[in-house]
Write a protein that holds these residues in place. Structure first.
Motif, PDB file in Angstrom:
ATOM      1  N   GLN A  11       0.983  -1.349  -0.043  1.00  0.00           N
ATOM      2  CA  GLN A  11      -0.090  -0.040  -0.027  1.00  0.00           C
ATOM      3  C   GLN A  11       0.943   1.270  -0.034  1.00  0.00           C
ATOM      4  OE1 GLN A  11      -3.116   0.221  -0.406  1.00  0.00           O
ATOM      5  NE2 GLN A  11      -3.057   2.595   0.153  1.00  0.00           N
ATOM      6  N   HIS A  12       2.041   1.267   0.786  1.00  0.00           N
ATOM      7  CA  HIS A  12       2.989   2.405   0.715  1.00  0.00           C
ATOM      8  C   HIS A  12       3.315   2.600  -0.497  1.00  0.00           C
ATOM      9  CE1 HIS A  12       5.604   5.175   2.543  1.00  0.00           C
ATOM     10  NE2 HIS A  12       6.842   4.461   1.995  1.00  0.00           N
ATOM     11  N   THR A  15       0.702   4.142  -2.717  1.00  0.00           N
ATOM     12  CA  THR A  15       0.325   5.586  -2.391  1.00  0.00           C
ATOM     13  C   THR A  15       1.524   6.692  -2.937  1.00  0.00           C
ATOM     14  OG1 THR A  15       0.929   5.164  -0.262  1.00  0.00           O
ATOM     15  CG2 THR A  15      -1.313   4.987  -0.763  1.00  0.00           C
ATOM     16  N   THR A  16       2.749   6.157  -2.711  1.00  0.00           N
ATOM     17  CA  THR A  16       3.954   7.116  -2.795  1.00  0.00           C
ATOM     18  C   THR A  16       4.096   7.234  -4.197  1.00  0.00           C
ATOM     19  OG1 THR A  16       5.203   5.054  -2.635  1.00  0.00           O
ATOM     20  CG2 THR A  16       5.182   6.635  -0.600  1.00  0.00           C
ATOM     21  N   THR A 307       0.332   9.027   4.851  1.00  0.00           N
ATOM     22  CA  THR A 307       0.599   8.254   3.517  1.00  0.00           C
ATOM     23  C   THR A 307       1.816   8.718   2.845  1.00  0.00           C
ATOM     24  OG1 THR A 307      -1.012   9.864   2.108  1.00  0.00           O
ATOM     25  CG2 THR A 307      -1.828   7.605   3.305  1.00  0.00           C
ATOM     26  N   TYR A 349      -8.564   1.520   2.030  1.00  0.00           N
ATOM     27  CA  TYR A 349      -7.175   1.820   2.159  1.00  0.00           C
ATOM     28  C   TYR A 349      -6.829   2.758   1.075  1.00  0.00           C
ATOM     29  CZ  TYR A 349      -7.120  -1.265   6.288  1.00  0.00           C
ATOM     30  OH  TYR A 349      -7.368  -2.033   7.575  1.00  0.00           O
ATOM     31  N   ASP A 353      -7.364   8.990   1.461  1.00  0.00           N
ATOM     32  CA  ASP A 353      -6.942  10.347   1.269  1.00  0.00           C
ATOM     33  C   ASP A 353      -8.078  11.522   1.379  1.00  0.00           C
ATOM     34  OD1 ASP A 353      -3.990   9.984   1.030  1.00  0.00           O
ATOM     35  OD2 ASP A 353      -4.650   8.737  -0.578  1.00  0.00           O
TER      36      ASP A 353
END
Length: 363
Positions: A11-12, A15-16, A307, A349, A353
């Protein structure tokens, strides 16, 4: 734990890749509030002198304490994190942030060592309750208070209280971690030094306002509008009716699961490819289903809201609320429910945001 770490890593990475970095900006411009801050500011205007959004934390300190070193450490953290030097004023009819160049936060000392030992704990509890109920003035500040309750020369209680508009649960951990490091250095006569922060909370608010608009905002809103369309009100039976006016006299109920049961739940999660949170969420939704007889169960849960790696070390109000809505109708096994909850959680998730405040405003 391994599965949770892998899911978080994936997930990181996602999102990044999608979300632009938060970068440092100049302070020669009007600084708006974040969406979350704007909600708390509005509630403060609606009901002034309220302590509902105070976040207190207390730690017991054993051994000799260097009060000067403690005060220097608190001051260093306030200087390091702009959020702790921020007040909230109005410009026209809109709230804005004003970051003070410096702000003195003294540690108030309450010495109970002279009163009978049998009365100290109760007196400390009385003081702690009074401190937690003392409101903050968002327009004047400071929005952090520090108190030291001295029980004995080598036994103290450190109380830190912040307003939620500049802090959250993650922030309190940042505060304690940095305070510990700074105090250790200062009490030993070493230089007070921590890794420089890449950005500040005001940078995040500007980034949020600039990024979360247009196509990005519409995509987030579209998902949640669809996900929460015609969501059912939970008709939970209670032993008392809600009062006509909110009284804030609620209580919390803690339930501790044994180590054995926790390990069993983790093993179940590993077999089914879900995290411990997802397993517990599924169980909680079944419980609500049994109490209410309803098949459409929506549960709100906080999420850290950090995030971007550059904001992980900041003190500030980042926490967001996600809604996990699960349909429990049909011939559904618990294994099937876990798979359903997993899918719903992962989608939530991916769309975390959107500030809950903005969602409420739109809906």
């Amino acid at each position: 734990a391994e599965l949770a770490a892998r899911l978080a890593s994936v997930q990181h990475q996602k999102t990044t890749q999608k979300i632009p970095a938060v970068s440092a900006t100049t302070r020669d411009q009007i600084l708006p509030l974040s969406y979350a801050q704007q909600r708390l500011w509005f509630l403060d205007q609606l009901e002034s002198n309220s302590a509902v959004y105070n976040i207190p934390i207390t730690r017991r300190l054993r051994g000799q304490l260097d009060l000067t070193a403690l005060e220097r450490s608190v001051s260093a953290i306030v200087q390091r994190h702009e959020a702790l030097r921020t007040i909230f004023i109005t410009s026209g009819d809109q709230p804005i942030q004003r970051i003070l160049p410096s702000l003195a936060v003294a540690v108030a000392v309450v010495d109970l060592s002279d009163i009978p030992e049998s009365e100290r704990e109760q007196e400390a509890l009385r003081y702690a309750r009074a401190e937690r109920r003392m409101p903050f003035d968002l327009a004047q500040g400071p929005l952090l208070r520090a108190s030291l309750i001295r029980m004995e020369p080598d036994d103290q209680l450190l109380m830190l209280t912040m307003h939620h508009i500049v802090s959250d649960g993650w922030s309190m951990e940042v505060m304690l971690r940095e305070l510990s490091a700074l105090y250790a250095a200062c009490s030993q006569g070493k230089a007070l030094s921590l890794t420089e922060l890449p950005v500040q909370y005001a940078d995040f608010t500007l980034w949020q306002r600039q990024w979360l608009q247009g196509e990005v905002l519409e995509k987030q809103l579209s998902y949640w509008k669809t996900q929460l369309h015609d969501v059912a009100v939970l008709e939970l039976p209670t032993d008392r009716p809600r009062p006509a006016m909110q009284s804030y006299r609620g209580r919390s109920q803690s339930i501790v699961l044994s180590n054995e049961l926790t390990e069993e739940l983790k093993r179940l999660g590993r077999r089914e490819g879900v995290t411990l949170f997802m397993t517990l969420l599924a169980g909680f939704q079944i419980l609500l289903h049994r109490y209410t007889g309803q098949d459409d169960i929506a549960v709100g849960s906080p999420i850290a809201g950090r995030t971007r790696p550059e904001i992980e070390g900041l003190i500030g109000f980042f926490v967001n609320t996600l809604v996990f809505r699960t349909e429990l109708s049909g011939d559904l096994t618990f294994r099937g429910l876990l798979a359903r909850v997993r899918e719903i959680a992962l989608h939530a998730y991916e769309h975390q945001d959107l500030p809950f405040e903005k969602l409420v405003e739109e809906l």
